[in-house]
Motif scaffolding. Structure first.
Motif, PDB file in Angstrom:
ATOM      1  N   LEU A  34       0.849  -1.181   0.000  1.00 31.06           N
ATOM      2  CA  LEU A  34       0.000   0.000   0.000  1.00 31.06           C
ATOM      3  C   LEU A  34       0.892   1.240   0.000  1.00 31.06           C
ATOM      4  CD1 LEU A  34      -2.537  -1.097   2.766  1.00 31.06           C
ATOM      5  CD2 LEU A  34      -2.904  -1.092   0.283  1.00 31.06           C
ATOM      6  N   PRO A  35       0.450   2.305  -0.633  1.00 28.03           N
ATOM      7  CA  PRO A  35       1.274   3.519  -0.640  1.00 28.03           C
ATOM      8  C   PRO A  35       1.335   4.156   0.750  1.00 28.03           C
ATOM      9  CG  PRO A  35      -0.809   3.897  -1.800  1.00 28.03           C
ATOM     10  CD  PRO A  35      -0.776   2.451  -1.416  1.00 28.03           C
ATOM     11  N   VAL A  36       2.551   4.349   1.229  1.00 27.12           N
ATOM     12  CA  VAL A  36       2.750   4.911   2.571  1.00 27.12           C
ATOM     13  C   VAL A  36       2.160   6.323   2.636  1.00 27.12           C
ATOM     14  CG1 VAL A  36       4.485   5.606   4.285  1.00 27.12           C
ATOM     15  CG2 VAL A  36       4.747   3.446   3.045  1.00 27.12           C
ATOM     16  N   TRP A  37       2.327   7.101   1.588  1.00 27.33           N
ATOM     17  CA  TRP A  37       1.788   8.460   1.598  1.00 27.33           C
ATOM     18  C   TRP A  37       0.267   8.437   1.775  1.00 27.33           C
ATOM     19  CZ3 TRP A  37      -1.870   9.929  -1.873  1.00 27.33           C
ATOM     20  CH2 TRP A  37      -1.985   9.174  -3.046  1.00 27.33           C
ATOM     21  N   ALA A  38      -0.417   7.469   1.178  1.00 22.93           N
ATOM     22  CA  ALA A  38      -1.876   7.367   1.308  1.00 22.93           C
ATOM     23  C   ALA A  38      -2.254   6.919   2.724  1.00 22.93           C
ATOM     24  CB  ALA A  38      -2.451   6.427   0.261  1.00 22.93           C
ATOM     25  N   MET A  39      -1.397   6.128   3.355  1.00 25.87           N
ATOM     26  CA  MET A  39      -1.629   5.752   4.749  1.00 25.87           C
ATOM     27  C   MET A  39      -1.659   7.020   5.604  1.00 25.87           C
ATOM     28  SD  MET A  39       0.121   5.506   7.899  1.00 25.87           S
ATOM     29  CE  MET A  39       1.847   5.426   7.500  1.00 25.87           C
ATOM     30  N   PHE A  40      -0.759   7.949   5.321  1.00 24.11           N
ATOM     31  CA  PHE A  40      -0.736   9.189   6.092  1.00 24.11           C
ATOM     32  C   PHE A  40      -1.949  10.078   5.818  1.00 24.11           C
ATOM     33  CE2 PHE A  40       3.799   8.268   6.912  1.00 24.11           C
ATOM     34  CZ  PHE A  40       3.760   8.387   8.290  1.00 24.11           C
ATOM     35  N   GLY A  66     -14.971  10.079  -0.672  1.00 28.89           N
ATOM     36  CA  GLY A  66     -14.170  10.961  -1.531  1.00 28.89           C
ATOM     37  C   GLY A  66     -13.393  10.172  -2.575  1.00 28.89           C
ATOM     38  N   LEU A  67     -12.841   9.033  -2.169  1.00 25.97           N
ATOM     39  CA  LEU A  67     -12.154   8.160  -3.125  1.00 25.97           C
ATOM     40  C   LEU A  67     -13.116   7.694  -4.219  1.00 25.97           C
ATOM     41  CD1 LEU A  67     -10.097   5.874  -0.701  1.00 25.97           C
ATOM     42  CD2 LEU A  67      -9.146   7.515  -2.334  1.00 25.97           C
ATOM     43  N   GLY A  68     -14.290   7.238  -3.809  1.00 18.63           N
ATOM     44  CA  GLY A  68     -15.288   6.768  -4.773  1.00 18.63           C
ATOM     45  C   GLY A  68     -15.748   7.871  -5.706  1.00 18.63           C
ATOM     46  N   LEU A 118      -9.771  15.117   1.271  1.00 23.80           N
ATOM     47  CA  LEU A 118      -8.600  14.237   1.405  1.00 23.80           C
ATOM     48  C   LEU A 118      -8.776  12.992   0.539  1.00 23.80           C
ATOM     49  CD1 LEU A 118      -7.848  14.514   5.226  1.00 23.80           C
ATOM     50  CD2 LEU A 118      -6.342  15.227   3.345  1.00 23.80           C
ATOM     51  N   GLY A 119      -9.980  12.441   0.493  1.00 24.66           N
ATOM     52  CA  GLY A 119     -10.249  11.294  -0.372  1.00 24.66           C
ATOM     53  C   GLY A 119     -10.084  11.646  -1.837  1.00 24.66           C
ATOM     54  N   ALA A 125      -4.046  12.046  -6.732  1.00 26.41           N
ATOM     55  CA  ALA A 125      -2.595  11.955  -6.556  1.00 26.41           C
ATOM     56  C   ALA A 125      -2.068  10.567  -6.903  1.00 26.41           C
ATOM     57  CB  ALA A 125      -2.212  12.309  -5.123  1.00 26.41           C
ATOM     58  N   ALA A 126      -2.896   9.553  -6.755  1.00 25.44           N
ATOM     59  CA  ALA A 126      -2.453   8.175  -6.999  1.00 25.44           C
ATOM     60  C   ALA A 126      -2.302   7.858  -8.483  1.00 25.44           C
ATOM     61  CB  ALA A 126      -3.432   7.184  -6.360  1.00 25.44           C
TER      62      ALA A 126
END
Length: 163
Positions: A34-40, A66-68, A118-119, A125-126
């Motif tokens: 998993l992307p560490v930056w996304a974990m943050f 927000g992701l969806g 943020l989502g 960003a991904a």
């Protein structure tokens, strides 16, 4: 994470617990690819509102939505771009997304506007393909971060109560 602890010991306990938790969460993200930056991003979402277990889930739910919404907006932009061109399709989609997301601030729950954004930011960003697998991948990373933030906030307080 308050900096107004009653004692230097409390301040140090909170600081070390947060650092250890962040390191473990980063290691977990790496282990799970998993992307560490996304974990943050999930960590940040935890601290946007509430600092309770319930608000942890509400804030994270807003990030997931927000992701969806971000994935759906990427699909909409791609579908509209051939007919309208990117220079018109993207602003149109952003307008609709902003209408929806900003309107959600009036909901009785899941009304954390910063977490929605943020989502959205995480999604864009991904640079992933708009697919359920991509949303789940980023949701996993943000979930790990929110759980880690919850741990870093609540565990030191429990340790300090016992001591």
């Amino acid at each position: 994470m308050s900096h107004s602890q009653d004692s230097p010991r409390g301040y140090l306990t909170v600081t070390v617990a947060a650092a250890v938790t962040a390191a473990l969460a980063a290691a977990g993200a790496l282990a799970l690819s998993l992307p560490v930056w996304a974990m943050f991003i999930g960590w940040i979402a935890f601290f946007t509102r509430g600092l309770t277990t319930r608000s942890t889930f509400e804030n994270l739910g807003c990030v997931w939505l927000g992701l969806g919404i971000g994935a759906l907006s990427a699909l909409a932009s791609g579908a509209l771009a051939p007919a309208l061109g990117v220079s018109l399709a993207l602003p149109l989609v952003v307008f609709v997304v902003a209408l929806v997301v900003v309107s959600l601030r009036g909901m009785p729950v899941l009304n954390n506007l910063p977490s929605y954004f943020l989502g959205l930011v995480t999604w864009f960003a991904a640079h992933l393909e708009p697919a359920l697998e991509s949303v789940v991948h980023l949701a996993g990373a943000t979930t790990l971060g929110s759980i880690a933030a919850w741990v870093s906030h609540f565990i030191p307080r429990q340790v300090l109560k016992v001591a």
